[in-house]
Design a protein around this motif. Sequence first.
Motif, PDB file in Angstrom:
ATOM      1  N   ILE A 154       0.838  -1.201   0.000  1.00  0.00           N
ATOM      2  CA  ILE A 154       0.000   0.000   0.000  1.00  0.00           C
ATOM      3  C   ILE A 154       0.870   1.247   0.000  1.00  0.00           C
ATOM      4  N   TYR A 155       1.899   1.250   0.872  1.00  0.00           N
ATOM      5  CA  TYR A 155       2.786   2.421   0.942  1.00  0.00           C
ATOM      6  C   TYR A 155       3.461   2.667  -0.401  1.00  0.00           C
ATOM      7  N   LYS A 156       3.948   1.609  -1.029  1.00  0.00           N
ATOM      8  CA  LYS A 156       4.637   1.779  -2.311  1.00  0.00           C
ATOM      9  C   LYS A 156       3.672   2.229  -3.401  1.00  0.00           C
ATOM     10  N   LYS A 157       2.446   1.703  -3.392  1.00  0.00           N
ATOM     11  CA  LYS A 157       1.463   2.083  -4.397  1.00  0.00           C
ATOM     12  C   LYS A 157       1.079   3.546  -4.255  1.00  0.00           C
ATOM     13  N   VAL A 158       0.972   4.019  -3.014  1.00  0.00           N
ATOM     14  CA  VAL A 158       0.562   5.404  -2.752  1.00  0.00           C
ATOM     15  C   VAL A 158       1.700   6.385  -3.014  1.00  0.00           C
ATOM     16  N   THR A 159       2.914   6.029  -2.608  1.00  0.00           N
ATOM     17  CA  THR A 159       4.031   6.984  -2.654  1.00  0.00           C
ATOM     18  C   THR A 159       5.015   6.724  -3.792  1.00  0.00           C
ATOM     19  N   GLY A 160       5.027   5.511  -4.316  1.00  0.00           N
ATOM     20  CA  GLY A 160       6.023   5.152  -5.316  1.00  0.00           C
ATOM     21  C   GLY A 160       7.378   4.820  -4.717  1.00  0.00           C
ATOM     22  N   ARG A 161       7.452   4.728  -3.389  1.00  0.00           N
ATOM     23  CA  ARG A 161       8.713   4.466  -2.706  1.00  0.00           C
ATOM     24  C   ARG A 161       8.590   3.245  -1.805  1.00  0.00           C
ATOM     25  N   GLU A 162       9.759   2.703  -1.432  1.00  0.00           N
ATOM     26  CA  GLU A 162       9.787   1.506  -0.591  1.00  0.00           C
ATOM     27  C   GLU A 162       9.581   1.870   0.874  1.00  0.00           C
ATOM     28  N   LEU A 163       8.768   1.082   1.551  1.00  0.00           N
ATOM     29  CA  LEU A 163       8.675   1.184   3.007  1.00  0.00           C
ATOM     30  C   LEU A 163       9.965   0.633   3.601  1.00  0.00           C
ATOM     31  N   LYS A 164      10.554   1.378   4.533  1.00  0.00           N
ATOM     32  CA  LYS A 164      11.814   0.970   5.145  1.00  0.00           C
ATOM     33  C   LYS A 164      11.591   0.674   6.630  1.00  0.00           C
ATOM     34  N   TYR A 165      12.336  -0.303   7.137  1.00  0.00           N
ATOM     35  CA  TYR A 165      12.255  -0.666   8.551  1.00  0.00           C
ATOM     36  C   TYR A 165      13.534  -0.248   9.276  1.00  0.00           C
ATOM     37  N   GLU A 166      13.366   0.338  10.442  1.00  0.00           N
ATOM     38  CA  GLU A 166      14.519   0.586  11.307  1.00  0.00           C
ATOM     39  C   GLU A 166      15.094  -0.752  11.753  1.00  0.00           C
ATOM     40  N   ALA A 167      14.203  -1.699  12.050  1.00  0.00           N
ATOM     41  CA  ALA A 167      14.639  -3.054  12.393  1.00  0.00           C
ATOM     42  C   ALA A 167      13.479  -4.020  12.233  1.00  0.00           C
ATOM     43  N   LEU A 168      13.790  -5.228  11.818  1.00  0.00           N
ATOM     44  CA  LEU A 168      12.856  -6.343  11.809  1.00  0.00           C
ATOM     45  C   LEU A 168      13.270  -7.280  12.931  1.00  0.00           C
ATOM     46  N   ILE A 169      12.335  -7.586  13.816  1.00  0.00           N
ATOM     47  CA  ILE A 169      12.659  -8.297  15.053  1.00  0.00           C
ATOM     48  C   ILE A 169      11.808  -9.557  15.143  1.00  0.00           C
ATOM     49  N   GLY A 170      12.394 -10.612  15.692  1.00  0.00           N
ATOM     50  CA  GLY A 170      11.754 -11.916  15.683  1.00  0.00           C
ATOM     51  C   GLY A 170      12.401 -12.764  14.604  1.00  0.00           C
ATOM     52  N   LYS A 171      12.135 -14.057  14.626  1.00  0.00           N
ATOM     53  CA  LYS A 171      12.730 -14.929  13.616  1.00  0.00           C
ATOM     54  C   LYS A 171      12.303 -14.487  12.220  1.00  0.00           C
ATOM     55  N   PRO A 172      13.208 -14.526  11.240  1.00  0.00           N
ATOM     56  CA  PRO A 172      14.573 -15.062  11.280  1.00  0.00           C
ATOM     57  C   PRO A 172      15.657 -13.993  11.472  1.00  0.00           C
ATOM     58  N   SER A 173      15.310 -12.851  12.056  1.00  0.00           N
ATOM     59  CA  SER A 173      16.265 -11.749  12.173  1.00  0.00           C
ATOM     60  C   SER A 173      17.469 -12.122  13.018  1.00  0.00           C
ATOM     61  N   THR A 174      18.639 -11.728  12.550  1.00  0.00           N
ATOM     62  CA  THR A 174      19.878 -11.938  13.296  1.00  0.00           C
ATOM     63  C   THR A 174      19.819 -11.252  14.661  1.00  0.00           C
ATOM     64  N   VAL A 175      19.110 -10.126  14.734  1.00  0.00           N
ATOM     65  CA  VAL A 175      18.984  -9.400  16.003  1.00  0.00           C
ATOM     66  C   VAL A 175      18.416 -10.311  17.088  1.00  0.00           C
ATOM     67  N   THR A 176      17.400 -11.099  16.743  1.00  0.00           N
ATOM     68  CA  THR A 176      16.744 -11.961  17.726  1.00  0.00           C
ATOM     69  C   THR A 176      17.661 -13.075  18.202  1.00  0.00           C
ATOM     70  N   TYR A 177      18.386 -13.705  17.291  1.00  0.00           N
ATOM     71  CA  TYR A 177      19.293 -14.781  17.679  1.00  0.00           C
ATOM     72  C   TYR A 177      20.482 -14.229  18.477  1.00  0.00           C
ATOM     73  N   ARG A 178      20.911 -13.032  18.136  1.00  0.00           N
ATOM     74  CA  ARG A 178      21.989 -12.377  18.879  1.00  0.00           C
ATOM     75  C   ARG A 178      21.521 -12.087  20.309  1.00  0.00           C
ATOM     76  N   TYR A 179      20.285 -11.638  20.436  1.00  0.00           N
ATOM     77  CA  TYR A 179      19.718 -11.354  21.752  1.00  0.00           C
ATOM     78  C   TYR A 179      19.562 -12.655  22.543  1.00  0.00           C
ATOM     79  N   ALA A 180      19.159 -13.728  21.862  1.00  0.00           N
ATOM     80  CA  ALA A 180      19.026 -15.025  22.522  1.00  0.00           C
ATOM     81  C   ALA A 180      20.374 -15.499  23.067  1.00  0.00           C
TER      82      ALA A 180
END
Length: 325
Positions: A154-180
């Motif tokens: 929806i964001y890309k269709k409305v704006t023509g740009r990619e939605l960006k994440y500061e971080a994705l958390i939970g599997k399979p993110s490396t952040v989650t395994y690092r925290y574990a």
Amino acid sequence: QVSPEQVILSHSPLRLFSQFHEKCMLVAGQGPVEENAHNLGFKNVVTIEALRKAYPLLDMVDQSRRPKELPPPTTGFPTIEGVILFGEPVRWETSLQLIIDVLLSNGNPGAELPDIPYPHLPILACNMDLLWMAEAKMPSRFGHGTFLLCLENIYKKVTGRELKYEALIGKPSTVTYRYAEYLIKEQAQKQGWKSPIRRLYAVGDNPMSDVYGANLYNNYLKSAHENQVRAGVKSLQGASPQTEHHLKLREDCNNSVESCESILVCTGVYRQNAGVPSSTEKCTMETVFHGHRDFCFDPRLVEASYVVQDVNDAVQLAFKKENWS
């Protein structure tokens, strides 16, 4: 006896994102999201329902919920400085609409901006599973990953740009395994464990999240031992370049862990007759990648180190590997 300190939920690593704890954050999902945010250290949170109440003209899909009279102008509502997506909400149309409104207005849904702000406000998203296994005879139910897919498109269709994440958390993110790893070492220290931890075992039923994440983290550990922890890892975990700096885990985790073994069980999403094709060419032709947009698909990452029937067998396998049986 299992204590809360020994349990990691998809949103648990948010405790370490202290740079956002004082900011006004919009929280989306279901259940006690406001309470969960406070427990993670966030001081100033706004729920989707509170935002909808403050701006009743924004939520217009359900005709029965539209205001019957023109409401007075909204005053005194705080400027939203970031968005936390805990999990799939109940009313998708309301959450999708209001989150998009917040991003397009730079946190002030009542304002009219001459241009769409970009980069948009920071987004922290937890729990990326596209599907999950339930009691229904149909194989899988929509997960939060499906909601994220809707939001991104929806964001890309409305704006023509990619939605960006500061971080994705939970599997399979490396952040989650690092925290574990960080918490495992913390627990080992509390229990007086003297021997360094060399191997981690990750047990799960979903090749596209559990196994993928464990193998991705195994690659991370290998690159760390080769003094290449900066090379290519952050782009795979779907986080900004500042993420590991903010998490402050580099100094807290020594390099004793050498590997992360993935153990796939057959009591959930995975069925033994629905394996991943062995060749890369077949994989791209025959396998539908259910992982998140920001994670590249490599067929080697969804191949488990071991496949067993259930969690008990997985635990027994780990005991045997560690000569504890």
